[in-house]
Design an enzyme around this catalytic site. Structure first.
Site, mmCIF file in Angstrom:
data_model
loop_
_atom_site.group_PDB
_atom_site.id
_atom_site.type_symbol
_atom_site.label_atom_id
_atom_site.label_comp_id
_atom_site.label_asym_id
_atom_site.label_seq_id
_atom_site.Cartn_x
_atom_site.Cartn_y
_atom_site.Cartn_z
ATOM 1 N N HIS A 188 0.814 -1.220 0.000
ATOM 2 C CA HIS A 188 0.000 0.000 0.000
ATOM 3 C C HIS A 188 0.846 1.268 0.000
ATOM 4 C CE1 HIS A 188 0.080 -0.284 4.545
ATOM 5 N NE2 HIS A 188 0.038 1.030 4.467
ATOM 6 N N SER B 179 3.996 2.297 8.284
ATOM 7 C CA SER B 179 3.729 1.303 7.245
ATOM 8 C C SER B 179 5.000 0.993 6.472
ATOM 9 C CB SER B 179 2.687 1.837 6.265
ATOM 10 O OG SER B 179 1.420 1.705 6.813
ATOM 11 N N ASP C 149 1.202 -7.777 2.195
ATOM 12 C CA ASP C 149 1.301 -6.338 1.940
ATOM 13 C C ASP C 149 2.753 -5.875 1.768
ATOM 14 O OD1 ASP C 149 0.897 -3.622 1.782
ATOM 15 O OD2 ASP C 149 -0.510 -3.528 3.455
HETATM 16 N N1 ARG Z 1 -4.613 0.450 7.404
HETATM 17 C C1 ARG Z 1 -3.346 0.292 6.784
HETATM 18 C C2 ARG Z 1 -2.526 1.553 6.945
HETATM 19 O O1 ARG Z 1 -3.037 2.614 7.179
HETATM 20 C C3 ARG Z 1 -3.444 -0.176 5.368
HETATM 21 C C4 ARG Z 1 -4.044 0.756 4.401
HETATM 22 C C5 ARG Z 1 -4.158 0.332 2.962
HETATM 23 N N2 ARG Z 1 -5.145 -0.701 2.726
HETATM 24 C C6 ARG Z 1 -6.413 -0.489 2.381
HETATM 25 N N3 ARG Z 1 -7.186 -1.529 2.290
HETATM 26 N N4 ARG Z 1 -6.918 0.693 2.140
HETATM 27 O O2 ARG Z 1 -1.315 1.527 6.856
#
Ligand code: ARG
Length: 738
Positions: free
Chosen positions: A86, A673, A222
């Site tokens: 991501h 992240s 991821d």
């Molecule tokens: N919640 C995670 C973050 O903020 C992943 C975000 C991306 N994934 C998604 N399904 N929108 O780092």
């Protein structure tokens, strides 16, 4: 008697310190002083110098700021970078189209020459060193009024930064800690030639989509990989075919040993923002006002986009990155409000404030602090939605984002008219100044025309945008008090009879999309080739945006600024007081996109009564969630085949299963992240990519019972590269530890 009492309380403090030890995002340069003993006791096997060193290579050099919003880590001697899928999403989506769909199909460069350079600029930044500049900054800030503090601070950082980077190619960034009780200067080295090396297909990299986002148990692969390039002297350079892979000062060895409950685990990254010293009033504002409004506003955008995305592949590809971004924090704020309530954060804050008030009773500096903060919030609360509605409502429709370009243009034209009208200026003076402004107008329009190339505004997207525009009018009408509206909106709303706003707003929306040049790339292109003020001032989308922006700037921005200045000043005093009140407690500063380390252990948890969540998930769980053809839970056939054959190579666990994701109790937030999770030797064992639902209140309050970090297991990453991606050569680049 007194002595025993004292002994007793210090013992208690000591115990509470130990129990809280996994909370905290620590500055690497202070680890030796503040945390090292504790880290060692927990199992760390590195020296302080191996964690952070200015003169020798250390872990800090391998953990880099990825594209100004994520973290990445160097994992080979040739500039190979690992980060989340991501975090690479924008680049991957940009490099994808219906013919060459690497977002859906995945991609691995077979050689370095196949690596792909995205058009949109990217960067990675390494921390060279961290200087404590508190004394110098505070000396220069003394006597500066609160409202001028921000600007003055920028000047001071500039002065100190210039000195600190003199004669080098380094950059600097200043950071305020503890709301202004301490200041640090980060000297940084920034690289911009970044190329995509590989990515799994998104049904692995984003497996579970929005349904699983922010939740455990999780089964997402991821990750994505990039490479940093430098010039032949290993220094940052603009993209060039002559550039060579960057040779890092340090890169992380990769551990194949796996994890088990209780193992030491540390994370280095660039957490974006926390607000752990928030007042109870701020918690109440979040749960009651701010969070639910953001959630409702974002839901309108998501629904309208989704409707179009399911209709064809081209639209889905064009909107997927924006959709993921909006959806991520739509769910986040929903979770934050829910968990702030469930975890009783308001009550906890109130209790802390009560204890503080008692302590402050006879201390002149602090005794009115909590009363003062109450006043500040009471004053601000009626306007608390203004900024949110400007960002999340007025500027939500693409047409309005496009029209906001007109604001700068309008300013130039207004200046031009003023020059023309100025009596005191000579003809020559006027001609010179006007030529200057005309030049600016020309450049601005040309640049915008170029930027327009990357704007997706197809008929389908426009259909969604119309729906969003109308939906936003209604939200504004319902939730912003009429006495805060700009005149233009009052005029639209005056047509509403018997409370039936839908018809009026639909009509207005139709008119805007029919008449505005910002609703059509062709019309806008025409305009930009020959811009005119008159035409701009007649444009309904521009007028809509301008009236709302002016309304905000003149009536509400001063209030917001004042609130920010005052609450920050009181927050600064509160933290200073807390430090005096608890002299034995080790404090850590809120996250502010600077490099931090968090340490803890691999840990399972109990989300609610009678429910236990294991600390690790496996490919079995991926298959359990698999729904053929589904938008969020489909899988590539290759992975299913490998599962059926149980062909996991050296990456399987003792029980024969393939690990996918695991939990630690590290203290992280957005910005972390892509951060490496490392074992006691500083070897990478996983990749942090999310937080868990039960601790969504975590930015304001760290809850030991629930706060977990969700990581991809490095063995799953390697399996996906080798077995699904067929990119053994990438594995060969790494240093594996078995
Ligand atoms: N919640 C995670 C973050 O903020 C992943 C975000 C991306 N994934 C998604 N399904 N929108 O780092």
């Amino acid at each position: 008697m007194k002595k025993i009492y004292l002994l007793f309380t210090t013992a208690l403090l000591f115990i509470s310190n130990i129990a809280r030890a996994d909370e905290g995002m620590w500055l690497l340069s202070l680890l030796e002083k503040l945390n090292y003993k504790d880290m060692q006791a927990k199992g760390l096997r590195l020296t302080p110098e191996q964690l952070y060193s200015v003169n020798n290579s250390s872990l800090k050099d391998a953990c880099i700021w990825f594209n100004g919003g994520c973290t990445g880590e160097l994992i080979s001697s040739e500039g190979l970078i690992l980060t989340n899928h991501h975090c690479g999403y924008d680049a991957i989506a940009e490099l994808s189209n219906v013919q060459d769909n690497i977002l859906d199909n995945g991609f691995w460069a077979k050689t370095k020459s196949e690596e792909r350079k995205p058009v949109t600029p990217m960067s990675i930044t390494r921390v060279v060193r961290v200087d404590d500049v508190t004394e110098a900054v505070l000396a220069k800030l003394s006597g500066v009024a609160e409202k001028d503090r921000g600007i003055k601070l920028q000047e001071i950082f500039k002065e100190l930064g210039k000195k600190a980077t003199e004669g080098t190619h380094y950059e600097y960034t200043g950071r305020e800690m503890f709301k202004g009780n301490a200041y640090y200067l980060f000297v940084m080295e920034k690289f911009t030639d970044i190329r995509l090396v590989g990515t799994p297909p998104q049904n692995i990299g984003k497996f579970g989509g929005e349904t699983d986002n922010w939740m455990w148990p999780r089964h997402t692969g991821d990750f994505s990989m990039f490479r940093v390039y430098a010039n032949k002297d290993n220094k940052p350079a603009e993209y060039s075919a002559e550039n060579v892979p960057y040779k890092p000062l340090h890169y992380l060895p990769v551990s194949l040993k796996g994890v088990k409950e209780g193992d030491f685990a540390m994370i280095i990254g660039f957490p974006g923002r926390t607000n752990r010293y928030e007042f109870s009033q701020g918690v109440a504002l979040a749960t009651d006002v701010v969070d639910p409004n953001i959630v409702n506003l974002r839901a309108i955008r998501l629904e309208a986009w989704k409707e179009q995305m399911v209709m064809d592949e081209d639209t889905r590809l064009k909107l997927s990155s924006d959709y993921a971004g909006i959806a991520n924090y739509w769910k986040y704020f929903d979770g934050e409000a829910e968990q702030l309530k469930r975890n009783k954060v308001y009550d906890k804050k109130t209790a802390e404030e009560k204890a503080f008030a008692k302590w402050a009773e006879n201390r002149d500096e602090y005794k009115t602090l909590l009363y003062d903060i109450d006043q500040v919030y009471t004053m601000y609360k009626p306007y608390a939605l203004q900024r949110i509605y400007l960002n999340e409502c007025i500027f939500a429709p693409t047409i309005n984002q496009l029209a906001s370009f007109g604001i700068g243009l309008d300013e130039l034209y207004t200046k031009r008219a003023a020059i023309q009208a100025a009596k005191e200026k000579s003809k020559e003076e006027k001609a010179k100044e006007i030529a200057d402004i005309d030049g600016k107008i020309k450049t601005m329009s040309e640049n915008y025309l170029k930027a327009l190339n990357d704007v997706h505004y197809t008929e389908r997207i426009k259909t969604a945008d119309k729906k969003i525009f109308a939906g936003m009018l209604k939200m504004y009408y319902r939730n912003i008090p009429a006495d805060q509206w700009p005149e233009s909106f009052t005029k639209i709303a005056s047509k509403i009879k018997n409370g039936n706003s839908d018809e009026v707003f639909a009509k207005y929306t139709d008119m805007v999309f029919e008449k505005s040049m910002f609703a059509s790339k062709e019309k806008l292109t025409e305009f930009l080739k020959e811009p005119s003020h008159k035409k701009l001032l007649k444009d309904p989308a521009f007028m809509y945006v301008k009236s709302h922006r002016d309304n905000y700037m003149t009536r509400f921005k001063p209030k917001v600024d004042e609130f920010n200045a005052q609450s920050n000043a009181l927050g600064r005093k509160y933290i200073k007081g807390l430090m005096e009140m608890h002299p034995n407690r080790t404090f850590y500063p809120d996250a502010n996109s600077s490099q931090r380390l968090s340490y803890g252990t691999v840990q399972s948890y109990n989300p609610k009564d009678a429910v236990h969540y294991d600390y690790i998930t496996t490919l079995e769980g991926v298959m359990e969630k698999y729904v053929p053809g589904d938008y969020e839970f489909s899988l590539p056939q290759k992975l299913i085949d490998l599962y059926n054959a149980k062909d996991y190579g050296r990456y399987k666990m003792e029980n024969g299963r393939l690990p996918v994701a695991f939990l630690t109790n590290n203290d992280i937030t957005g910005g972390n992240s892509g951060s490496p999770v490392m074992d006691a030797n500083g070897h990478i064992i996983g990749l942090a990519f999310d937080g868990n639902w039960e601790a969504m209140s975590g930015n304001i309050h760290f809850d030991e019972k629930y706060k977990r970090t969700i990581n991809v297991d490095i063995r799953y990453v390697l399996f996906l590269i080798e077995k699904v991606g067929g990119a053994q050569h990438i594995i060969n680049e790494m240093t594996l530890v078995e």
